[in-house]
Design a protein around this motif. Structure first.
Motif, PDB file in Angstrom:
ATOM      1  N   ARG A   1       0.866  -1.173   0.000  1.00  0.00           N
ATOM      2  CA  ARG A   1       0.000   0.000   0.000  1.00  0.00           C
ATOM      3  C   ARG A   1       0.897   1.214   0.000  1.00  0.00           C
ATOM      4  NH1 ARG A   1      -4.857  -0.452   4.006  1.00  0.00           N
ATOM      5  NH2 ARG A   1      -6.151  -0.317   2.187  1.00  0.00           N
ATOM      6  N   SER A   2       0.673   2.088  -0.916  1.00  0.00           N
ATOM      7  CA  SER A   2       1.519   3.274  -0.945  1.00  0.00           C
ATOM      8  C   SER A   2       1.043   4.263   0.111  1.00  0.00           C
ATOM      9  CB  SER A   2       1.523   3.915  -2.334  1.00  0.00           C
ATOM     10  OG  SER A   2       0.247   4.378  -2.668  1.00  0.00           O
ATOM     11  N   ILE A   3       2.004   4.992   0.655  1.00  0.00           N
ATOM     12  CA  ILE A   3       1.684   5.998   1.652  1.00  0.00           C
ATOM     13  C   ILE A   3       1.373   7.309   0.947  1.00  0.00           C
ATOM     14  CG2 ILE A   3       3.110   4.903   3.426  1.00  0.00           C
ATOM     15  CD1 ILE A   3       5.267   7.001   2.820  1.00  0.00           C
ATOM     16  N   ASP A   4       0.779   8.244   1.674  1.00  0.00           N
ATOM     17  CA  ASP A   4       0.520   9.568   1.125  1.00  0.00           C
ATOM     18  C   ASP A   4       1.805  10.370   1.265  1.00  0.00           C
ATOM     19  OD1 ASP A   4      -0.260  12.101   0.426  1.00  0.00           O
ATOM     20  OD2 ASP A   4      -1.911  12.230   1.865  1.00  0.00           O
ATOM     21  N   ALA A   5       2.460  10.635   0.173  1.00  0.00           N
ATOM     22  CA  ALA A   5       3.764  11.301   0.182  1.00  0.00           C
ATOM     23  C   ALA A   5       3.702  12.700   0.779  1.00  0.00           C
ATOM     24  CB  ALA A   5       4.319  11.375  -1.236  1.00  0.00           C
ATOM     25  N   LYS A   6       2.529  13.324   0.753  1.00  0.00           N
ATOM     26  CA  LYS A   6       2.413  14.696   1.248  1.00  0.00           C
ATOM     27  C   LYS A   6       1.912  14.780   2.687  1.00  0.00           C
ATOM     28  CE  LYS A   6       1.826  16.501  -3.358  1.00  0.00           C
ATOM     29  NZ  LYS A   6       1.001  17.191  -4.314  1.00  0.00           N
ATOM     30  N   ASP A   7       1.602  13.642   3.307  1.00  0.00           N
ATOM     31  CA  ASP A   7       1.142  13.603   4.692  1.00  0.00           C
ATOM     32  C   ASP A   7       2.295  13.988   5.611  1.00  0.00           C
ATOM     33  OD1 ASP A   7       0.224  13.067   7.245  1.00  0.00           O
ATOM     34  OD2 ASP A   7      -0.413  11.020   6.801  1.00  0.00           O
ATOM     35  N   GLU A   8       2.151  15.107   6.311  1.00  0.00           N
ATOM     36  CA  GLU A   8       3.231  15.599   7.164  1.00  0.00           C
ATOM     37  C   GLU A   8       3.465  14.722   8.387  1.00  0.00           C
ATOM     38  OE1 GLU A   8       3.223  19.760   7.941  1.00  0.00           O
ATOM     39  OE2 GLU A   8       2.773  20.243   5.847  1.00  0.00           O
ATOM     40  N   ASN A   9       2.518  13.838   8.699  1.00  0.00           N
ATOM     41  CA  ASN A   9       2.670  12.940   9.846  1.00  0.00           C
ATOM     42  C   ASN A   9       3.127  11.543   9.440  1.00  0.00           C
ATOM     43  OD1 ASN A   9       1.778  14.898  11.737  1.00  0.00           O
ATOM     44  ND2 ASN A   9      -0.313  14.536  11.036  1.00  0.00           N
ATOM     45  N   ALA A  10       3.269  11.321   8.142  1.00  0.00           N
ATOM     46  CA  ALA A  10       3.667   9.998   7.657  1.00  0.00           C
ATOM     47  C   ALA A  10       5.130   9.732   8.002  1.00  0.00           C
ATOM     48  CB  ALA A  10       3.453   9.901   6.148  1.00  0.00           C
ATOM     49  N   GLU A  11       5.429   8.466   8.161  1.00  0.00           N
ATOM     50  CA  GLU A  11       6.793   8.040   8.442  1.00  0.00           C
ATOM     51  C   GLU A  11       7.271   7.152   7.308  1.00  0.00           C
ATOM     52  OE1 GLU A  11       6.909   6.174  12.251  1.00  0.00           O
ATOM     53  OE2 GLU A  11       6.049   7.893  13.274  1.00  0.00           O
ATOM     54  N   VAL A  12       8.563   6.859   7.328  1.00  0.00           N
ATOM     55  CA  VAL A  12       9.117   5.951   6.330  1.00  0.00           C
ATOM     56  C   VAL A  12       8.386   4.620   6.451  1.00  0.00           C
ATOM     57  CG1 VAL A  12      11.172   4.709   5.575  1.00  0.00           C
ATOM     58  CG2 VAL A  12      11.375   7.060   6.384  1.00  0.00           C
ATOM     59  N   ALA A  13       7.938   4.091   5.314  1.00  0.00           N
ATOM     60  CA  ALA A  13       7.235   2.811   5.302  1.00  0.00           C
ATOM     61  C   ALA A  13       8.113   1.775   4.607  1.00  0.00           C
ATOM     62  CB  ALA A  13       5.901   2.946   4.569  1.00  0.00           C
ATOM     63  N   VAL A  14       8.192   0.594   5.212  1.00  0.00           N
ATOM     64  CA  VAL A  14       8.958  -0.503   4.620  1.00  0.00           C
ATOM     65  C   VAL A  14       8.024  -1.689   4.455  1.00  0.00           C
ATOM     66  CG1 VAL A  14      10.915  -2.063   4.877  1.00  0.00           C
ATOM     67  CG2 VAL A  14      11.083   0.290   5.720  1.00  0.00           C
ATOM     68  N   ASP A  15       7.955  -2.211   3.232  1.00  0.00           N
ATOM     69  CA  ASP A  15       7.179  -3.403   2.940  1.00  0.00           C
ATOM     70  C   ASP A  15       8.097  -4.359   2.186  1.00  0.00           C
ATOM     71  OD1 ASP A  15       5.257  -5.321   2.444  1.00  0.00           O
ATOM     72  OD2 ASP A  15       4.344  -4.215   0.793  1.00  0.00           O
ATOM     73  N   LYS A  16       8.657  -5.308   2.893  1.00  0.00           N
ATOM     74  CA  LYS A  16       9.627  -6.263   2.338  1.00  0.00           C
ATOM     75  C   LYS A  16      10.810  -5.516   1.748  1.00  0.00           C
ATOM     76  CE  LYS A  16       6.016  -9.593   1.544  1.00  0.00           C
ATOM     77  NZ  LYS A  16       5.083 -10.059   0.565  1.00  0.00           N
ATOM     78  N   ASN A  17      10.889  -5.425   0.425  1.00  0.00           N
ATOM     79  CA  ASN A  17      12.018  -4.795  -0.246  1.00  0.00           C
ATOM     80  C   ASN A  17      11.764  -3.338  -0.647  1.00  0.00           C
ATOM     81  OD1 ASN A  17      10.070  -5.854  -2.109  1.00  0.00           O
ATOM     82  ND2 ASN A  17      11.490  -5.390  -3.755  1.00  0.00           N
ATOM     83  N   LEU A  18      10.574  -2.817  -0.343  1.00  0.00           N
ATOM     84  CA  LEU A  18      10.180  -1.478  -0.783  1.00  0.00           C
ATOM     85  C   LEU A  18      10.225  -0.481   0.365  1.00  0.00           C
ATOM     86  CD1 LEU A  18       8.952   0.438  -2.926  1.00  0.00           C
ATOM     87  CD2 LEU A  18       6.705  -0.402  -2.197  1.00  0.00           C
TER      88      LEU A  18
END
Length: 175
Positions: A128-145
């Motif tokens: 699931r892709s994160i919202d790149a512009k969300d100021e509260n989002a953190e680095v997301a890791v999904d297996k190799n991504l």
């Protein structure tokens, strides 16, 4: 970063003209400091141009065109932020092919900011892709991504990619 899992690795930087110059240079400096071999992959042949926020920036030599690029020639893929280049890559069939190959083979991929939109090209990818512009989002890791939102410092994403590089190396040795 703790261990340096980039040393001697060939890292592809996938771009089209219009990528964010500041972030590109930051990635370049970080990878060169870790003695990674950087290769610019672009739809443009010869030179590709950055965007410096208000206009066209520097030109950079292209090492490989998207149409001739094979994932097997690289240890990881990084796609920097930049709305202009992402818009171009969204309409590039070879960008889709290269990204799908990296994800399908479980190879490390880091997408920064607007580049996360490119996951829309890969319908069969479960991440699931994160919202790149969300100021509260953190680095997301999904297996190799690894997905880095705009509000997060590049170093945090590179640390996560460093960890993913270890897992990827362990899996390939086990196979």
């Amino acid at each position: 970063m703790q261990a340096n899992n980039f040393a001697g690795k060939t890292i592809g930087l996938m771009v089209a003209s219009g990528f964010d110059e500041d972030q590109f240079i930051a990635i370049q400096r970080a990878m060169l400091a870790k003695t990674a071999k950087l290769k610019i992959i672009s739809r443009d042949a010869g030179l590709t141009n950055s965007w410096n926020g208000t206009g066209w920036g520097m030109s950079y030599p292209v090492d490989s065109t998207l149409s001739t690029t094979l994932a097997i020639d690289y240890d990881a893929l990084i796609i920097p932020t930049g709305a202009r280049h992402v818009d171009t890559l969204m309409n590039e069939v070879h960008a889709k092919r290269v990204l799908r190959a990296f994800l399908r083979e479980g190879m490390p991929v880091m997408m920064q900011g607007e580049a996360i939109r490119l996951l829309d090209l890969v319908e069969d990818h479960a991440a699931r892709s994160i919202d790149a512009k969300d100021e509260n989002a953190e680095v997301a890791v999904d297996k190799n991504l690894v997905q880095i939102p705009l509000a997060v410092k590049l170093e945090s994403g590179l640390e996560k990619l460093n960890v993913v590089m270890v897992a990827s190396a362990d899996e390939s040795q086990a196979a």
